[in-house]
Design a protein around this motif. Structure first.
Motif, PDB file in Angstrom:
ATOM      1  N   LYS A 213       0.813  -1.216   0.000  1.00  0.00           N
ATOM      2  CA  LYS A 213       0.000   0.000   0.000  1.00  0.00           C
ATOM      3  C   LYS A 213       0.847   1.267   0.000  1.00  0.00           C
ATOM      4  N   ASP A 214       1.893   1.264   0.805  1.00  0.00           N
ATOM      5  CA  ASP A 214       2.682   2.487   0.983  1.00  0.00           C
ATOM      6  C   ASP A 214       4.124   2.121   1.335  1.00  0.00           C
ATOM      7  N   LYS A 215       4.953   1.936   0.337  1.00  0.00           N
ATOM      8  CA  LYS A 215       6.326   1.486   0.573  1.00  0.00           C
ATOM      9  C   LYS A 215       7.126   2.513   1.364  1.00  0.00           C
ATOM     10  N   SER A 216       6.882   3.793   1.142  1.00  0.00           N
ATOM     11  CA  SER A 216       7.644   4.829   1.856  1.00  0.00           C
ATOM     12  C   SER A 216       7.341   4.780   3.355  1.00  0.00           C
ATOM     13  N   LEU A 217       6.077   4.563   3.713  1.00  0.00           N
ATOM     14  CA  LEU A 217       5.713   4.448   5.132  1.00  0.00           C
ATOM     15  C   LEU A 217       6.300   3.167   5.720  1.00  0.00           C
ATOM     16  N   TYR A 218       6.288   2.123   4.926  1.00  0.00           N
ATOM     17  CA  TYR A 218       6.878   0.838   5.352  1.00  0.00           C
ATOM     18  C   TYR A 218       8.345   1.039   5.733  1.00  0.00           C
ATOM     19  N   GLU A 219       9.096   1.692   4.856  1.00  0.00           N
ATOM     20  CA  GLU A 219      10.528   1.925   5.116  1.00  0.00           C
ATOM     21  C   GLU A 219      10.722   2.858   6.301  1.00  0.00           C
ATOM     22  N   LYS A 220       9.807   3.833   6.457  1.00  0.00           N
ATOM     23  CA  LYS A 220       9.899   4.778   7.572  1.00  0.00           C
ATOM     24  C   LYS A 220       9.732   4.063   8.902  1.00  0.00           C
ATOM     25  N   LEU A 221       8.698   3.226   9.004  1.00  0.00           N
ATOM     26  CA  LEU A 221       8.437   2.490  10.236  1.00  0.00           C
ATOM     27  C   LEU A 221       9.546   1.490  10.521  1.00  0.00           C
TER      28      LEU A 221
END
Length: 224
Positions: A213-221
């Motif tokens: 859904k959201d790779k950037s949020l995945y990497e952030k978390l």
């Protein structure tokens, strides 16, 4: 330059700038793989040497501890407090050394599994190698025949085990279904459900869903 890129360049399907960029990107990725493999080989060699030395000393320490236990009991019976104190110190030191050996054995086991799993996973286009490796650890074991995959009562080769595992969990592979990280609309609102959660608190399925859904949020978390 890779042969396939040269062929595409000659056929006019890509221009030189694109071919150069792709070649550079691929070379960088290949170097990472080679460096990772080289590091594992060095670590395995060091661990193997440590393990061989440890195994050679392990039996000796165990026998000495057994002997010291007998001497300690005798000293207690004879009421020799000074001798007893010295023997207990010797025993404590031997137990410390034996514990170090057991730690080396445990580290060697983990390194063998990590190395075999990392190599086997390179054949699959997984969403996140680290997360998948962690989820698979309980299914991997070392037998007399090497690193194997445990599927209930069945013991499979690592390759066959992973193939079966991903057939039952295709969502863990990048190439399987789902919307990409560039999706919008419902994905954006769905991603918001993860914003206040810790990466370690997410289940494997939740991590997979978030990645798609959201790779950037995945990497952030993941980086927190």
């Amino acid at each position: 330059m890779l042969k396939i890129l040269e062929q595409l360049l000659e056929a006019g399907k890509i221009d030189k700038e694109v071919a150069t960029q792709i070649d550079s990107d691929l070379s960088g990725e290949l170097k990472k793989v080679r460096d990772e493999a080289a590091n594992y080989r060095v670590e395995l060699k060091t661990a193997k040497e440590q393990l061989e030395n440890a195994i050679g000393a392990k039996d000796g320490y165990e026998k000495q501890i057994e002997s010291l236990n007998a001497q300690i009991e005798k000293a207690k019976e004879d009421g020799k407090s000074e001798v007893l104190e010295d023997l207990q110190k010797q025993k404590a030191e031997h137990e410390r050394l034996l514990e170090n050996i057991q730690n080396i054995e445990a580290q060697n086991r983990v390194l063998k599994i990590d190395n075999a799993l990392s190599s086997a996973l390179s054949s699959f286009d997984v969403i996140d190698k680290d997360v998948v490796s962690l989820a698979l650890k309980h299914s991997i074991d070392i037998t007399d025949d090497g690193v194997k995959f445990k599927d209930g009562e069945n013991i499979l080769s690592l390759e066959d085990g992973l193939k079966s595992y991903f057939e039952s969990k295709p969502q863990l592979l990048k190439s399987q279904g789902g919307q990409g990280s560039g999706a919008t609309g419902s994905n954006e609102s769905g991603s918001a459900n993860f914003e206040n959660k810790k990466f370690s608190e997410l289940s494997l399925d939740e991590k997979t869903e978030l990645y798609k859904k959201d790779k950037s949020l995945y990497e952030k978390l993941k980086g927190k």
